[in-house]
Scaffold this motif. Structure first.
Motif, PDB file in Angstrom:
ATOM      1  N   GLU A   4       0.831  -1.200   0.000  1.00 53.82           N
ATOM      2  CA  GLU A   4       0.000   0.000   0.000  1.00 53.82           C
ATOM      3  C   GLU A   4       0.869   1.256   0.000  1.00 53.82           C
ATOM      4  O   GLU A   4       0.583   2.227  -0.699  1.00 53.82           O
ATOM      5  CB  GLU A   4      -0.911  -0.016   1.236  1.00 53.82           C
ATOM      6  N   LEU A   5       1.979   1.237   0.786  1.00 53.34           N
ATOM      7  CA  LEU A   5       2.894   2.384   0.802  1.00 53.34           C
ATOM      8  C   LEU A   5       3.586   2.550  -0.540  1.00 53.34           C
ATOM      9  O   LEU A   5       3.807   3.668  -0.991  1.00 53.34           O
ATOM     10  CB  LEU A   5       3.922   2.214   1.924  1.00 53.34           C
ATOM     11  N   ASP A   6       3.951   1.438  -1.187  1.00 52.83           N
ATOM     12  CA  ASP A   6       4.565   1.516  -2.509  1.00 52.83           C
ATOM     13  C   ASP A   6       3.610   2.154  -3.514  1.00 52.83           C
ATOM     14  O   ASP A   6       4.003   2.992  -4.310  1.00 52.83           O
ATOM     15  CB  ASP A   6       4.965   0.124  -3.004  1.00 52.83           C
ATOM     16  N   ILE A  11       1.784   6.829  -6.753  1.00 49.73           N
ATOM     17  CA  ILE A  11       0.754   7.821  -7.118  1.00 49.73           C
ATOM     18  C   ILE A  11       1.309   9.228  -6.943  1.00 49.73           C
ATOM     19  O   ILE A  11       1.131  10.092  -7.804  1.00 49.73           O
ATOM     20  CB  ILE A  11      -0.527   7.609  -6.282  1.00 49.73           C
ATOM     21  N   ARG A  12       2.029   9.446  -5.846  1.00 44.42           N
ATOM     22  CA  ARG A  12       2.627  10.762  -5.598  1.00 44.42           C
ATOM     23  C   ARG A  12       3.630  11.115  -6.712  1.00 44.42           C
ATOM     24  O   ARG A  12       3.648  12.243  -7.198  1.00 44.42           O
ATOM     25  CB  ARG A  12       3.330  10.769  -4.238  1.00 44.42           C
ATOM     26  N   GLU A  44       2.221  15.565  -2.760  1.00 43.38           N
ATOM     27  CA  GLU A  44       3.383  15.145  -3.547  1.00 43.38           C
ATOM     28  C   GLU A  44       4.550  14.695  -2.678  1.00 43.38           C
ATOM     29  O   GLU A  44       5.278  13.775  -3.041  1.00 43.38           O
ATOM     30  CB  GLU A  44       3.851  16.280  -4.467  1.00 43.38           C
ATOM     31  N   THR A  45       4.738  15.314  -1.530  1.00 47.53           N
ATOM     32  CA  THR A  45       5.889  14.994  -0.678  1.00 47.53           C
ATOM     33  C   THR A  45       5.586  13.903   0.350  1.00 47.53           C
ATOM     34  O   THR A  45       6.495  13.472   1.056  1.00 47.53           O
ATOM     35  CB  THR A  45       6.385  16.251   0.059  1.00 47.53           C
ATOM     36  N   GLY A  46       4.344  13.477   0.452  1.00 48.42           N
ATOM     37  CA  GLY A  46       4.012  12.407   1.392  1.00 48.42           C
ATOM     38  C   GLY A  46       3.693  12.889   2.790  1.00 48.42           C
ATOM     39  O   GLY A  46       3.548  12.089   3.713  1.00 48.42           O
ATOM     40  N   SER A  72      -1.688  -0.305 -10.820  1.00 51.85           N
ATOM     41  CA  SER A  72      -0.579  -1.008 -10.176  1.00 51.85           C
ATOM     42  C   SER A  72       0.679  -0.923 -11.014  1.00 51.85           C
ATOM     43  O   SER A  72       0.636  -0.857 -12.230  1.00 51.85           O
ATOM     44  CB  SER A  72      -0.961  -2.475  -9.974  1.00 51.85           C
ATOM     45  N   HIS A  73       1.817  -0.978 -10.348  1.00 52.15           N
ATOM     46  CA  HIS A  73       3.090  -1.002 -11.052  1.00 52.15           C
ATOM     47  C   HIS A  73       3.684  -2.405 -11.028  1.00 52.15           C
ATOM     48  O   HIS A  73       4.873  -2.597 -11.165  1.00 52.15           O
ATOM     49  CB  HIS A  73       4.064   0.038 -10.498  1.00 52.15           C
ATOM     50  N   ASP A  74       2.836  -3.399 -10.852  1.00 52.48           N
ATOM     51  CA  ASP A  74       3.251  -4.803 -10.922  1.00 52.48           C
ATOM     52  C   ASP A  74       3.872  -5.051 -12.289  1.00 52.48           C
ATOM     53  O   ASP A  74       3.379  -4.560 -13.300  1.00 52.48           O
ATOM     54  CB  ASP A  74       2.012  -5.681 -10.728  1.00 52.48           C
TER      55      ASP A  74
END
Length: 193
Positions: A4-6, A11-12, A44-46, A72-74
């Motif tokens: 989820e963090l990835d 997305i950011r 953008e910076t989290g 997803s970036h899978d």
């Protein structure tokens, strides 16, 4: 939780990357998405959690869809694992996804000299075809002509001319691009290239 963090980080990065690719400042994106520049900066910076009600206007302002922004970036959406398809004298590997963009199909083919040849194996269909020789020498039967294409060279021709690709003096490997008609004729017809 790590996945989820990835996704959150990806997305950011996409938001920032799309904004910068357009040459926009935070103020420009803020005005287009009706969000404050400080909220966008924190997104953008989290330093701020991303909320769906913020992503919809951001995606719209960046001229993309919410699905594209959060996909997803899978590596399954990037890596193609081709399966060999065999017929007498020909092995082909589909190197593009079915129904690929722009209606073209990319395939690698290994053709051996025992592949059936002759006038009865020439194909005709609307469109154009292109191939490059990766190894060996290809024999292109194009109407009444026989053209030898050496390793490192390429050929492009109208497929309204009767045509077939074979091997000359040993196996040949080619990388080819078909339009929709070429794919149906050559890859799904189980006949000559």
């Amino acid at each position: 939780m790590e996945q989820e963090l990835d996704l959150d980080g990806m997305i950011r990065q996409r938001i920032r990357g799309l904004r910068l690719a357009r040459g926009w400042t935070l103020d420009t994106l803020a005005a287009r998405s009706h969000l404050s520049p400080s909220n966008l900066s924190r997104i953008e910076t989290g330093r701020r959690r991303i909320a769906i009600d913020q992503l919809v206007p951001i995606a719209k302002a960046l001229d993309t869809t919410l699905d594209q922004l959060v996909e997803s970036h899978d590596d399954a959406d990037v890596v193609i694992r081709p399966q060999a398809c065999d017929s007498p004298g020909l092995t082909s590997w589909l190197l593009s996804r079915e129904r690929s963009l722009h209606g073209v199909t990319v395939a690698k083919m290994r053709i051996t000299p025992d592949r059936p040849t002759g006038a009865e194996h020439l194909k005709v269909h609307p469109g154009r075809e292109w191939f490059t020789v990766l190894s060996g020498t290809a024999r292109l039967e194009l109407g009444e002509r026989t053209i030898l294409i050496q390793e490192g060279n390429a050929a492009e021709f109208s497929t309204m001319t009767p045509h077939s690709i074979g091997a000359h003096d040993g196996p040949v490997e080619i990388l080819t691009i078909f339009d929709g008609e070429g794919e149906r004729t050559h890859l799904h017809g189980n006949d000559s290239v």
